[in-house]
Scaffold this active site. Structure first.
Site, mmCIF file in Angstrom:
data_model
loop_
_atom_site.group_PDB
_atom_site.id
_atom_site.type_symbol
_atom_site.label_atom_id
_atom_site.label_comp_id
_atom_site.label_asym_id
_atom_site.label_seq_id
_atom_site.Cartn_x
_atom_site.Cartn_y
_atom_site.Cartn_z
ATOM 1 N N LYS A 99 15.618 31.987 58.772
ATOM 2 C CA LYS A 99 15.717 33.397 59.174
ATOM 3 C C LYS A 99 14.858 33.681 60.404
ATOM 4 C CE LYS A 99 16.273 34.899 54.371
ATOM 5 N NZ LYS A 99 17.700 35.179 54.185
ATOM 6 N N HIS A 110 14.785 40.753 46.003
ATOM 7 C CA HIS A 110 15.855 39.752 46.055
ATOM 8 C C HIS A 110 15.839 38.968 44.737
ATOM 9 C CE1 HIS A 110 17.751 35.960 47.380
ATOM 10 N NE2 HIS A 110 18.286 36.655 48.375
ATOM 11 N N GLN A 132 11.909 38.317 54.749
ATOM 12 C CA GLN A 132 12.402 39.250 55.772
ATOM 13 C C GLN A 132 11.313 39.702 56.734
ATOM 14 O OE1 GLN A 132 15.492 39.731 56.340
ATOM 15 N NE2 GLN A 132 16.333 38.879 54.467
#
Ligand code: C6P
Length: 407
Positions: free
Chosen positions: A225, A122, A202
């Site tokens: 998240k 990212h 993630q």
């Protein structure tokens, strides 16, 4: 295994129709939805004990401080930190990585040193290192990704010289879904004297985290998240490293003593938390961690593996689809990026929205990876604890419809 339909009842946002269809939320890699216990915990803070922390000698401020510090302890247990003092609250993953680049990086890197990262990072795990390299004369190198979406480990071995001072690597790609072999990488990195930073944005929300077993040095992740609100994230680092690192931001709360000439820093972790923190958000993160722990992180991973297996199989039936990232569900998480013939990913996402399905289209902040794949954009579906196989079916049917309309 948990009852997904029961879980869904805890998420008010999922109980609605969008464009006349029940909402199918498949943009979990961007941000997750929030369950009632998290929403209510923040509501209770504002209704009953809103006050600043670490300052007030009065009851509701003490209560706020206790709740804020309790959230830190919950996070510490969730990632199996040796001490809650190693848990620093940040705004998000991006801030955590920048904190390391500006403090540890600035103090320890010099011309000729190498920061080793990968092609599937990212932007948050690329740009801070490019900037650090520009300030120090160090170089950023990238471990290539092969055509199946795996890191090229032979290239990693080749790139890992004694000049490498930091291996900064994602635990799970937000575009390919690839899970990184962090154990092997950390062991090899430490053997050449490099430190290891994991981008857990993630992975931490979706699989068990045991930083002692991972044997890494820094771990950054975002609350939003993993069922928590926006504006709260975590940087974990080893106490010995944090003790040596200069502060990032300076100001209130991060000091012990201030004179007109100079200042002494507060103990860990507050040395790295200047100014009034995100109190309600941290408390919300504590409740999010409780929620995930009640489900069990092994179960969360299992649920997503089953769903991703089904999604890969079902989506492959859509004519003209090309799915990126590993085929093996054990080697990947639930972020599934794809293209549909020559249809622009934004058009795909717009048709899906008309069907009540929320996905992300674009470069997902992995522009260099998209460039390497010869793409400008992909469409991405990403799953979480409340997604059902029926929603994968709705996605596949809507993609068939997209192809009929625009293909
Ligand atoms: N990826 C996505 O849609 P922040 O924005 O700081 O909370 O997280 C940054 C970040 C860092 N690393 C990885 C692997 C990520 O996936 C993200 C955020 C979102 O994929 C928003 S761009």
């Amino acid at each position: 295994m948990f009852d997904v339909n029961a879980v869904r009842q805890d998420f008010p946002v999922l109980q609605q129709q969008v464009n006349g269809k029940p909402l199918v939320y498949l943009d979990n890699s961007a941000t997750s939805q929030k369950p009632l216990p998290v929403i209510e915990a923040m509501d209770t803070y504002y209704r009953e004990y809103n006050a600043n922390v670490h300052r007030g000698i009065y009851s509701i401020s003490e209560k706020a401080s206790e709740a804020y510090e309790m959230a830190r302890k919950k996070v510490g247990r969730f990632i199996n930190a040796r001490s809650w003092r190693e848990v620093i609250f940040t705004r998000n993953t991006t801030e955590g990585i920048n904190l390391v680049a500006y403090t540890w990086g600035q103090a320890n890197l010099k011309a000729g040193d190498v920061i080793l990262t990968s092609e599937m990072e990212h932007h948050a795990n690329i740009i801070p290192w490019q900037q650090l390299a520009a300030r120090t004369g160090a170089t950023v190198k990238y471990v290539p990704v092969d055509e199946r979406g795996y890191l090229d480990m032979a290239a990693f071995d080749h790139l890992l010289t004694a000049r490498v001072k930091l291996v900064a690597i994602t635990q799970m790609s937000n575009t390919l879904g690839t899970i990184t072999p962090i154990g092997e990488m950390a062991q090899k990195a430490h053997a050449v004297g490099a430190l290891v930073l994991l981008d857990g944005a993630q992975a931490v929300p979706h699989m068990p985290t045991d930083i002692q077993a991972f044997d890494c040095d820094f771990l950054a992740f975002s609350g939003h998240k993993m069922l928590a609100p926006t504006g709260i994230g975590v940087l974990w680092a080893r106490k010995e490293i944090l003790a040596e690192m200069p502060p990032f931001m300076t100001g209130g709360d991060m000091i012990k003593r201030v004179t007109f000439e100079d200042s002494d820093w507060n103990d860990l972790p507050w040395k790295f938390e200047a100014g009034t923190p995100a109190i309600a958000e941290a408390i919300g993160l504590g409740y999010a961690v409780d929620y995930l722990q009640a489900l069990g992180m092994h179960n969360v991973r299992q649920h997503e593996m089953v769903l991703t297996t089904y999604a890969l199989q079902r989506l492959h039936q859509v004519e003209g689809i090309r799915i990126y990232g590993p085929d093996e569900p054990t080697a990947r998480g639930g972020a599934v990026a794809f293209t549909l013939g020559n249809i622009h990913p934004h058009d795909v996402a717009a048709v899906l929205d008309g069907e009540g399905i929320a996905v992300r289209a674009g470069h997902h902040c992995t522009m260099p990876l998209h460039t390497k794949l010869g793409l400008q954009a992909t469409t991405r579906a990403s799953f979480y604890i409340y997604n059902l196989p029926e929603e994968v079916d709705r996605l596949a049917e809507a993609l068939d419809k997209t192809r009929e309309l625009l293909g």
